[in-house]
Design a protein around this motif. Structure first.
Motif, short mmCIF file in Angstrom:
data_model
loop_
_atom_site.label_atom_id
_atom_site.label_comp_id
_atom_site.label_asym_id
_atom_site.label_seq_id
_atom_site.Cartn_x
_atom_site.Cartn_y
_atom_site.Cartn_z
N VAL A 125 21.26 6.21 26.91
CA VAL A 125 20.49 6.83 27.99
C VAL A 125 19.44 5.85 28.52
CG1 VAL A 125 18.83 8.66 28.55
CG2 VAL A 125 20.93 9.22 27.31
N TRP A 174 19.48 4.39 32.22
CA TRP A 174 18.36 4.70 33.11
C TRP A 174 17.95 3.43 33.88
CZ3 TRP A 174 16.15 8.98 34.92
CH2 TRP A 174 14.95 8.85 35.62
N ILE A 193 26.64 11.40 30.82
CA ILE A 193 25.29 10.84 30.71
C ILE A 193 24.84 10.28 32.06
CG2 ILE A 193 23.91 9.00 29.64
CD1 ILE A 193 25.70 9.28 27.15
N ILE A 215 21.38 11.26 35.24
CA ILE A 215 20.53 10.09 35.51
C ILE A 215 20.66 9.70 36.99
CG2 ILE A 215 20.12 7.65 35.02
CD1 ILE A 215 21.01 8.22 32.12
#
Length: 172
Positions: free
Chosen positions: A47, A51, A71, A75
């Motif tokens: 993550v 990001w 995931i 984001i």
């Protein structure tokens, strides 16, 4: 890989971020292969990396790994980036007799990745129909076998290499 190379040839800066079962040595520039482990620390590491990575991108394109797409979707939404999802089968085609938690996890990933995608490409009629049971048909484009026959249509003005001279011409 081929899509990445085509975009690079067109002058775009492309980085491929993918997961793998174990750490591999980089085989080419702008390819990030990150080991996937379904453990809290490993997921948090993915993550954090995503990001930063997605923050530097213009467009996010997810294919094949429904876990990674799951995931990326929130984001990309939070970072206000467009996300394209390619459905190829894994994660959309129902599995026979999955273990309970695996089946639940797959369904959750499927929902989140499709929710976060601005647009979805499907690689077959069957995948298109399965995807359409989750999102509006207007959000899906069918690209049969992931191949755009118009874009890669043979140019009749180009000479045919000798080794292909005996092949029959393409049938429309």
């Amino acid at each position: 890989h081929n899509l990445k190379k085509q975009f690079e040839e067109a002058g775009h800066a492309v980085t491929l971020y993918t997961n793998t079962v174990r750490q591999l040595q980089p085989e080419e520039s702008n390819v990030m292969r990150v080991p996937w482990r379904f453990r809290p620390g490993a997921i948090l590491r993915n993550v954090r990396m995503l990001w930063k990575f997605i923050g530097a991108c213009d467009v996010v394109h997810c294919q094949y790994s429904f876990r990674l797409a799951c995931i990326c979707a929130p984001i990309a939404r939070l970072r206000k980036k467009s996300m394209i999802l390619t459905q190829q089968g894994k994660g959309i085609v129902p599995e026979e007799n999955p273990r309970f938690f695996h089946g639940l996890f797959t369904k959750l990933c499927r929902r989140i990745s499709m929710w976060g995608a601005n647009h979805i490409t499907a690689t077959s009629d069957e995948i298109f129909e399965l995807t359409a049971s989750f999102v509006l048909r207007s959000k899906i484009t069918l690209i049969s076998n992931g191949y755009d026959s118009e874009r890669f249509r043979q140019n009749p003005s180009l000479p045919v290499p000798a080794e292909f001279a005996n092949f029959p011409p393409n049938v429309k």
